[in-house]
Motif scaffolding. Structure first.
Motif, PDB file in Angstrom:
ATOM      1  N   GLU A 114       1.329  -3.188  -4.086  1.00 45.36           N
ATOM      2  CA  GLU A 114       1.442  -4.162  -4.862  1.00 45.36           C
ATOM      3  C   GLU A 114       0.341  -4.998  -5.374  1.00 45.36           C
ATOM      4  O   GLU A 114      -0.179  -5.591  -4.652  1.00 45.36           O
ATOM      5  CB  GLU A 114       2.600  -4.722  -4.369  1.00 45.36           C
ATOM      6  CG  GLU A 114       3.986  -5.939  -5.876  1.00 45.36           C
ATOM      7  CD  GLU A 114       4.555  -6.911  -4.544  1.00 45.36           C
ATOM      8  OE1 GLU A 114       5.249  -7.698  -6.049  1.00 45.36           O
ATOM      9  OE2 GLU A 114       5.089  -6.340  -3.818  1.00 45.36           O
ATOM     10  N   VAL A 115       0.882  -5.253  -6.923  1.00 40.36           N
ATOM     11  CA  VAL A 115      -0.189  -6.226  -7.310  1.00 40.36           C
ATOM     12  C   VAL A 115       0.226  -7.260  -8.276  1.00 40.36           C
ATOM     13  O   VAL A 115       0.836  -7.045  -9.161  1.00 40.36           O
ATOM     14  CB  VAL A 115      -1.906  -5.494  -8.135  1.00 40.36           C
ATOM     15  CG1 VAL A 115      -2.533  -7.076  -8.680  1.00 40.36           C
ATOM     16  CG2 VAL A 115      -2.204  -4.625  -7.458  1.00 40.36           C
ATOM     17  N   GLN A 116       0.349  -8.474  -7.196  1.00 38.50           N
ATOM     18  CA  GLN A 116       1.108  -9.942  -8.249  1.00 38.50           C
ATOM     19  C   GLN A 116       0.200  -9.951  -8.890  1.00 38.50           C
ATOM     20  O   GLN A 116      -0.867 -11.553  -8.670  1.00 38.50           O
ATOM     21  CB  GLN A 116       1.833 -10.334  -6.479  1.00 38.50           C
ATOM     22  CG  GLN A 116       2.443  -9.995  -5.664  1.00 38.50           C
ATOM     23  CD  GLN A 116       2.492 -10.963  -4.821  1.00 38.50           C
ATOM     24  OE1 GLN A 116       2.504 -12.086  -4.318  1.00 38.50           O
ATOM     25  NE2 GLN A 116       3.633 -10.337  -3.904  1.00 38.50           N
ATOM     26  N   LYS A 117       0.841  -9.524 -10.058  1.00 38.13           N
ATOM     27  CA  LYS A 117      -0.467  -9.843 -11.393  1.00 38.13           C
ATOM     28  C   LYS A 117      -0.586 -11.956 -11.388  1.00 38.13           C
ATOM     29  O   LYS A 117      -1.601 -11.834 -12.037  1.00 38.13           O
ATOM     30  CB  LYS A 117      -0.294  -9.202 -12.327  1.00 38.13           C
ATOM     31  CG  LYS A 117       0.783  -7.897 -12.412  1.00 38.13           C
ATOM     32  CD  LYS A 117       0.879  -7.245 -13.583  1.00 38.13           C
ATOM     33  CE  LYS A 117       0.705  -5.784 -13.768  1.00 38.13           C
ATOM     34  NZ  LYS A 117       1.664  -5.938 -12.299  1.00 38.13           N
ATOM     35  N   ALA A 144      -0.629 -14.422  -9.520  1.00 41.33           N
ATOM     36  CA  ALA A 144      -0.788 -14.581  -8.103  1.00 41.33           C
ATOM     37  C   ALA A 144      -2.423 -13.964  -7.528  1.00 41.33           C
ATOM     38  O   ALA A 144      -2.973 -15.088  -7.350  1.00 41.33           O
ATOM     39  CB  ALA A 144       0.082 -14.840  -7.408  1.00 41.33           C
ATOM     40  N   GLY A 145      -2.367 -13.179  -8.442  1.00 42.87           N
ATOM     41  CA  GLY A 145      -4.020 -12.005  -7.310  1.00 42.87           C
ATOM     42  C   GLY A 145      -3.669 -12.175  -6.218  1.00 42.87           C
ATOM     43  O   GLY A 145      -4.833 -11.839  -5.618  1.00 42.87           O
ATOM     44  N   ILE A 146      -2.747 -11.969  -5.923  1.00 42.55           N
ATOM     45  CA  ILE A 146      -2.717 -11.167  -4.767  1.00 42.55           C
ATOM     46  C   ILE A 146      -2.105  -9.662  -4.494  1.00 42.55           C
ATOM     47  O   ILE A 146      -1.213  -9.275  -5.902  1.00 42.55           O
ATOM     48  CB  ILE A 146      -1.771 -11.816  -3.838  1.00 42.55           C
ATOM     49  CG1 ILE A 146      -1.599 -13.269  -3.437  1.00 42.55           C
ATOM     50  CG2 ILE A 146      -0.627 -10.577  -3.002  1.00 42.55           C
ATOM     51  CD1 ILE A 146      -0.574 -14.229  -3.240  1.00 42.55           C
ATOM     52  N   VAL A 147      -2.392  -8.759  -3.332  1.00 39.64           N
ATOM     53  CA  VAL A 147      -3.438  -7.355  -3.538  1.00 39.64           C
ATOM     54  C   VAL A 147      -2.522  -7.019  -2.080  1.00 39.64           C
ATOM     55  O   VAL A 147      -2.864  -7.792  -1.566  1.00 39.64           O
ATOM     56  CB  VAL A 147      -4.228  -6.673  -3.467  1.00 39.64           C
ATOM     57  CG1 VAL A 147      -4.450  -5.032  -3.627  1.00 39.64           C
ATOM     58  CG2 VAL A 147      -5.122  -7.221  -5.205  1.00 39.64           C
ATOM     59  N   LEU A 148      -0.994  -6.330  -2.812  1.00 41.67           N
ATOM     60  CA  LEU A 148      -0.244  -6.254  -0.753  1.00 41.67           C
ATOM     61  C   LEU A 148      -0.850  -4.626  -0.848  1.00 41.67           C
ATOM     62  O   LEU A 148      -1.315  -3.749  -1.776  1.00 41.67           O
ATOM     63  CB  LEU A 148       1.479  -5.833  -1.111  1.00 41.67           C
ATOM     64  CG  LEU A 148       1.466  -8.072  -1.349  1.00 41.67           C
ATOM     65  CD1 LEU A 148       2.755  -7.721  -2.178  1.00 41.67           C
ATOM     66  CD2 LEU A 148       0.958  -8.375  -0.496  1.00 41.67           C
ATOM     67  N   ALA A 149      -1.629  -5.182   0.416  1.00 39.58           N
ATOM     68  CA  ALA A 149      -1.588  -3.240   1.175  1.00 39.58           C
ATOM     69  C   ALA A 149      -1.531  -2.489   2.207  1.00 39.58           C
ATOM     70  O   ALA A 149      -0.736  -3.232   3.297  1.00 39.58           O
ATOM     71  CB  ALA A 149      -3.393  -2.843   0.645  1.00 39.58           C
ATOM     72  N   GLU A 150      -2.054  -1.414   2.497  1.00 41.52           N
ATOM     73  CA  GLU A 150      -1.201  -0.525   3.659  1.00 41.52           C
ATOM     74  C   GLU A 150      -2.515  -0.031   4.355  1.00 41.52           C
ATOM     75  O   GLU A 150      -2.592   0.925   3.749  1.00 41.52           O
ATOM     76  CB  GLU A 150      -0.065   0.080   4.134  1.00 41.52           C
ATOM     77  CG  GLU A 150       0.347   0.305   5.122  1.00 41.52           C
ATOM     78  CD  GLU A 150       1.794   1.932   5.105  1.00 41.52           C
ATOM     79  OE1 GLU A 150       1.468   3.123   4.407  1.00 41.52           O
ATOM     80  OE2 GLU A 150       2.663   1.053   5.337  1.00 41.52           O
ATOM     81  N   VAL A 175      -7.982  -9.805 -10.161  1.00 39.91           N
ATOM     82  CA  VAL A 175      -7.954  -8.260  -9.679  1.00 39.91           C
ATOM     83  C   VAL A 175      -7.919  -7.462 -10.910  1.00 39.91           C
ATOM     84  O   VAL A 175      -7.717  -7.584 -12.221  1.00 39.91           O
ATOM     85  CB  VAL A 175      -6.233  -8.197  -9.284  1.00 39.91           C
ATOM     86  CG1 VAL A 175      -6.046  -6.445  -9.338  1.00 39.91           C
ATOM     87  CG2 VAL A 175      -6.368  -9.651  -8.148  1.00 39.91           C
ATOM     88  N   ALA A 176      -8.135  -6.470 -10.963  1.00 40.97           N
ATOM     89  CA  ALA A 176      -9.068  -5.278 -11.675  1.00 40.97           C
ATOM     90  C   ALA A 176      -8.252  -3.710 -11.474  1.00 40.97           C
ATOM     91  O   ALA A 176      -7.872  -3.821 -10.324  1.00 40.97           O
ATOM     92  CB  ALA A 176     -10.142  -5.084 -12.483  1.00 40.97           C
ATOM     93  N   ILE A 177      -7.207  -3.517 -11.768  1.00 38.95           N
ATOM     94  CA  ILE A 177      -5.920  -2.240 -11.927  1.00 38.95           C
ATOM     95  C   ILE A 177      -7.410  -0.953 -12.582  1.00 38.95           C
ATOM     96  O   ILE A 177      -7.652  -0.637 -13.738  1.00 38.95           O
ATOM     97  CB  ILE A 177      -5.232  -2.377 -11.951  1.00 38.95           C
ATOM     98  CG1 ILE A 177      -4.073  -3.294 -11.914  1.00 38.95           C
ATOM     99  CG2 ILE A 177      -3.942  -0.627 -12.206  1.00 38.95           C
ATOM    100  CD1 ILE A 177      -2.700  -3.484 -11.880  1.00 38.95           C
TER     101      ILE A 177
END
Length: 375
Positions: A196-199, A201-207, A222-224
């Motif tokens: 997920e990218v919280q657009k 807040a600039g938060i990138v959730l990953a695994e 953040v750049a997608i």
């Protein structure tokens, strides 16, 4: 569980780029050039770029004659010319940046095989050359005078030459990007699947794929750059995946009577020789619906069609032993232009390369870096 040192040094950045293909790395490099002190991180779920960057056929192309003519049904003349110009100038820019040797670029010319039903395209050749003259300053397309010398079956009624196209090695292009990114201090983490990218807040959730550990990265921007896989992170995007199959033969035991990059069927089929082998791919137009997939699988209908073309048209009567097969996932939309835009207060995207990542990826990355710098 993370250490104090890991939390302190590895989770906060000025820019996080999601996707390490041609566009992702190009974006990171161009941004770092504009902001040398910025901390830049690139995240990639695979060991290598997941989509198509290192899985493409290595064509340095911008559109065959019938492909351009087909575009006129969906776009204005000005839009088609602008699209061709964008692709050609993009190819020129990577050659200037990295040099032909580091790309293994060879200017072998491009060709298109025409069957009986496509011969009417020759009537439009002169007009297309005139339209493209402001870009190239000379004629792009010409008719090969003795196509029979190329050894194709009599199903091929004419061959059109494009003297502005060539071929390169996608792996060497990626190596050049990796080296430049490393020199500029850009951090690349592989095996990290972004969920997920919280657009806002600039938060990138990953695994972390290895340990199944949840990760939370924080960035100013953040750049997608995930192309065909963008729907997961940006559900509203105009993205349609398009899978492409490539077959590579074992070294052939006969002399190949041609060199160059070749297209058929409005650009949907393409082939070239690589190290004495036949590389043949495409034909997703034989099953558009089946190829709207992000699964890396081989479509038997398309594989059978390509195999028949190999021994029925390209090398008639010859035996071809296949060695390697793979698929890459491209991204398409309602129009052929790449999608470059801001999608949140802290987030931008550059996706939908339309199967032309080699030609326009570096350029798109530069355009996205400009957009990021304005935020």
């Amino acid at each position: 569980m993370f250490s104090y040192w890991e939390k302190k040094h590895f989770f906060h950045y000025d820019l996080i780029v999601v996707g390490s293909g041609f566009v992702g790395l190009s974006t990171a490099i161009h941004y770092k050039e504009k902001h040398p002190k910025a901390r830049v991180l690139v995240l990639e779920r695979g060991v290598f770029p997941t989509g198509a960057s290192t899985k493409n056929a290595g064509f340095a192309c911008f559109g065959s004659l019938t492909e351009i003519l087909d575009d006129f049904w969906h776009m204005t003349q000005d839009e088609v010319v602008a699209l061709v110009a964008r692709r050609y100038r993009g190819l020129q820019s990577i050659r200037r940046q990295f040099g032909d040797k580091k790309l293994s670029y060879s200017h072998v010319n491009g060709y298109e095989l025409l069957e009986e039903s496509q011969l009417s395209a020759l009537d439009e050749l002169k007009g297309v050359n005139k339209l493209l003259h402001p870009v190239f300053k000379e004629d792009v397309f010409s008719i090969v005078k003795k196509p029979e010398k190329l050894g194709f079956s009599d199903q091929v009624k004419a061959v059109v030459k494009n003297k502005f196209e060539g071929e390169l090695d996608p792996g060497m292009y990626m190596n050049s990007l990796w080296k430049l990114a490393q020199e500029k201090g850009i951090r690349i983490l592989t095996g990290v699947s972004v969920c997920e990218v919280q657009k806002d807040a600039g938060i990138v959730l990953a695994e972390d794929k290895v340990g199944k550990v949840s990760l939370e990265f924080i960035a100013t921007k953040v750049a997608i750059c995930t192309n065909a896989f963008t729907k997961k992170l940006w559900p509203d995007s105009d993205i349609q995946p398009g899978r492409g199959l490539i077959l590579l033969s074992k070294p052939v035991d006969f002399e190949i009577p041609w060199k160059g990059t070749f297209h058929m069927d409005k650009g949907y089929v393409y082939f070239r020789q690589v190290d004495g082998r036949l590389l043949l791919g495409g034909a997703r137009n034989r099953d558009f619906e089946g190829e709207k997939s992000t699964d890396f699988e081989v479509n038997p209908k398309i594989k059978s069609h390509l195999e028949k073309l190999a021994t029925g048209v390209i090398f008639p009567g010859k035996k071809i032993d296949w060695d390697v097969e793979w698929t890459g996932i491209m991204a398409f939309g309602k129009i052929k232009l790449p999608l470059i835009q801001q999608v949140g207060p802290k987030t931008v995207a550059a996706v939908r390369l339309g199967g032309m990542g080699v030609a326009i990826g570096w350029q798109v990355g530069e355009e996205l870096s400009v957009l990021l710098s304005k935020m």
